[in-house]
Design an enzyme around this catalytic site. Sequence first.
Site, PDB file in Angstrom:
ATOM      1  CB  SER A  27      -0.956   0.082   1.190  1.00 37.41           C
ATOM      2  OG  SER A  27      -0.900  -1.028   1.998  1.00 37.41           O
ATOM      3  CG  HIS A  73      -4.423  -4.636   0.074  1.00 37.76           C
ATOM      4  ND1 HIS A  73      -3.237  -5.122   0.562  1.00 37.76           N
ATOM      5  CD2 HIS A  73      -4.834  -3.701   0.967  1.00 37.76           C
ATOM      6  CE1 HIS A  73      -2.945  -4.514   1.710  1.00 37.76           C
ATOM      7  NE2 HIS A  73      -3.910  -3.655   1.973  1.00 37.76           N
ATOM      8  CG  HIS A 109      -1.483  -9.086   3.619  1.00 40.06           C
ATOM      9  ND1 HIS A 109      -2.196  -8.556   2.576  1.00 40.06           N
ATOM     10  CD2 HIS A 109      -0.462  -8.242   3.857  1.00 40.06           C
ATOM     11  CE1 HIS A 109      -1.608  -7.423   2.190  1.00 40.06           C
ATOM     12  NE2 HIS A 109      -0.561  -7.216   2.946  1.00 40.06           N
ATOM     13  CE1 TYR A 158      -5.146  -8.662   5.896  1.00 40.08           C
ATOM     14  CE2 TYR A 158      -2.899  -8.289   6.650  1.00 40.08           C
ATOM     15  CZ  TYR A 158      -3.965  -7.951   5.831  1.00 40.08           C
ATOM     16  OH  TYR A 158      -3.844  -6.910   4.958  1.00 40.08           O
ATOM     17  CD  GLU A 159      -5.727 -10.925   1.932  1.00 37.00           C
ATOM     18  OE1 GLU A 159      -6.587 -10.958   1.047  1.00 37.00           O
ATOM     19  OE2 GLU A 159      -4.537 -10.614   1.731  1.00 37.00           O
ATOM     20  CB  ALA A 175       1.952   0.310   4.556  1.00 44.29           C
ATOM     21  CG  MET A 177       0.029  -6.733   9.647  1.00 43.60           C
ATOM     22  SD  MET A 177      -1.736  -6.380   9.630  1.00 43.60           S
ATOM     23  CE  MET A 177      -1.857  -5.170  10.960  1.00 43.60           C
ATOM     24  CB  SER A 178       3.412  -8.019   4.088  1.00 44.78           C
ATOM     25  OG  SER A 178       4.083  -6.773   4.011  1.00 44.78           O
ATOM     26  CG  ASN A 198       0.849   3.606  11.496  1.00 42.15           C
ATOM     27  OD1 ASN A 198       0.844   3.010  10.418  1.00 42.15           O
ATOM     28  ND2 ASN A 198       1.017   2.981  12.649  1.00 42.15           N
ATOM     29  CG  HIS A 241      -7.088  -0.499   6.326  1.00 36.52           C
ATOM     30  ND1 HIS A 241      -5.813  -0.938   6.043  1.00 36.52           N
ATOM     31  CD2 HIS A 241      -7.792  -0.663   5.181  1.00 36.52           C
ATOM     32  CE1 HIS A 241      -5.752  -1.345   4.787  1.00 36.52           C
ATOM     33  NE2 HIS A 241      -6.933  -1.186   4.240  1.00 36.52           N
TER      34      HIS A 241
HETATM   35  N1  HPA Z   1       1.268  -2.186  12.441  1.00 36.51           N
HETATM   36  C1  HPA Z   1       1.231  -3.214  11.586  1.00 36.51           C
HETATM   37  N2  HPA Z   1       1.129  -3.059  10.284  1.00 36.51           N
HETATM   38  C2  HPA Z   1       1.055  -1.806   9.806  1.00 36.51           C
HETATM   39  C3  HPA Z   1       1.097  -0.678  10.645  1.00 36.51           C
HETATM   40  C4  HPA Z   1       1.208  -0.885  12.038  1.00 36.51           C
HETATM   41  O1  HPA Z   1       1.250   0.054  12.848  1.00 36.51           O
HETATM   42  N3  HPA Z   1       1.000   0.414   9.836  1.00 36.51           N
HETATM   43  C5  HPA Z   1       0.931  -0.044   8.562  1.00 36.51           C
HETATM   44  N4  HPA Z   1       0.957  -1.374   8.527  1.00 36.51           N
END
Ligand code: HPA
Length: 307
Positions: free
Chosen positions: A63, A94, A116, A118-119, A146, A244-245, A268, A280
């Site tokens: 992303s 995505h 991912h 988590y999917e 990201a 997460m990737s 962030n 998100h």
């Molecule tokens: N944590 C996990 N995955 C992320 C984050 C986060 O703060 N920001 C963007 N992807």
Amino acid sequence: LDILNVTELLDALVALGTKLRLVLSFFTLRSDFMDYKTILDTANAIKEKLDNFTPKVAIVLGSGFGEVIDSIENKVEISYKDVPNMPVSTVAGHKGSFIFGNIENTKLAVMNGRVHLYEGYSVDQVVLPIRVLKLLGCETIILTNAAGGISYNLKAGDLMALNDHISVFAPNPLIGKNIDELGTRFPDMSCAYDRELTKLLSDTAIKCGIPLKEGVYAQLTGPSYETPAEIRMLRSLGADAVGMSTVCEVIAARHCGLKVVAMSLITNLACGMENKELNHKEVQEMGANITPKISKLIKSFVPLLKG
Ligand code: HPA
């Protein structure tokens, strides 16, 4: 012991067994081992659509990195849903297609979107496209994502080149029978992120006037964001950013001999570092703000990679 107690005891043992199996299956057992033939079939199905085009550099766009697509010439797009065995992303925002083409003289295979863990996809499925990219002819892979910033040196909007990772909170894609055709049983990870290429990326960033930091990325499975305690733990373990990737993909890429360079967009500050909740939408919006800089960097970097 009366009959009732024995039944209850047995029930409790079965429940415990199920829980243990679930935990173990996450880290050790494989639910659907993907063999070499499946990977080869997937690559061949793509080759059939490619008319002798052999990509040399692969890019996985996370992303915030989508605008890179605009810099690619002679594009051929193949949707993941038209490729046998390819997992298709279920997450809003995505995307899901391979884009083949070139930036200057460098022949590219770009993944516009990834799936991912988590999917609900197995780690085999998550890394399938990485292995397929290798079989298509790629020698180098640029992975992007990201991430949340954990280091106090990072702020939202920063770019961070990965110089190492922490993989222990995500399943390892190499668990199970080794695919000897791809690589060795115990691949070295002392230098997972190619030093020369990462230096070249940093030098290019400086030339483009885009600050590029460096650090260690930890992959967790998500989809819930981390807790403040988990972020403190990750910081004390040496992680600079969390997402997460990517790490599963890097392990699979190194296993099959791809050179890796990777970059996080810090969307962030990680959970607990600011007095606000994570969501998100905000993560995606930050991605959109910085995307012109990112495409400039990738557009300048890719032609420097030798075919
Ligand atoms: N944590 C996990 N995955 C992320 C984050 C986060 O703060 N920001 C963007 N992807």
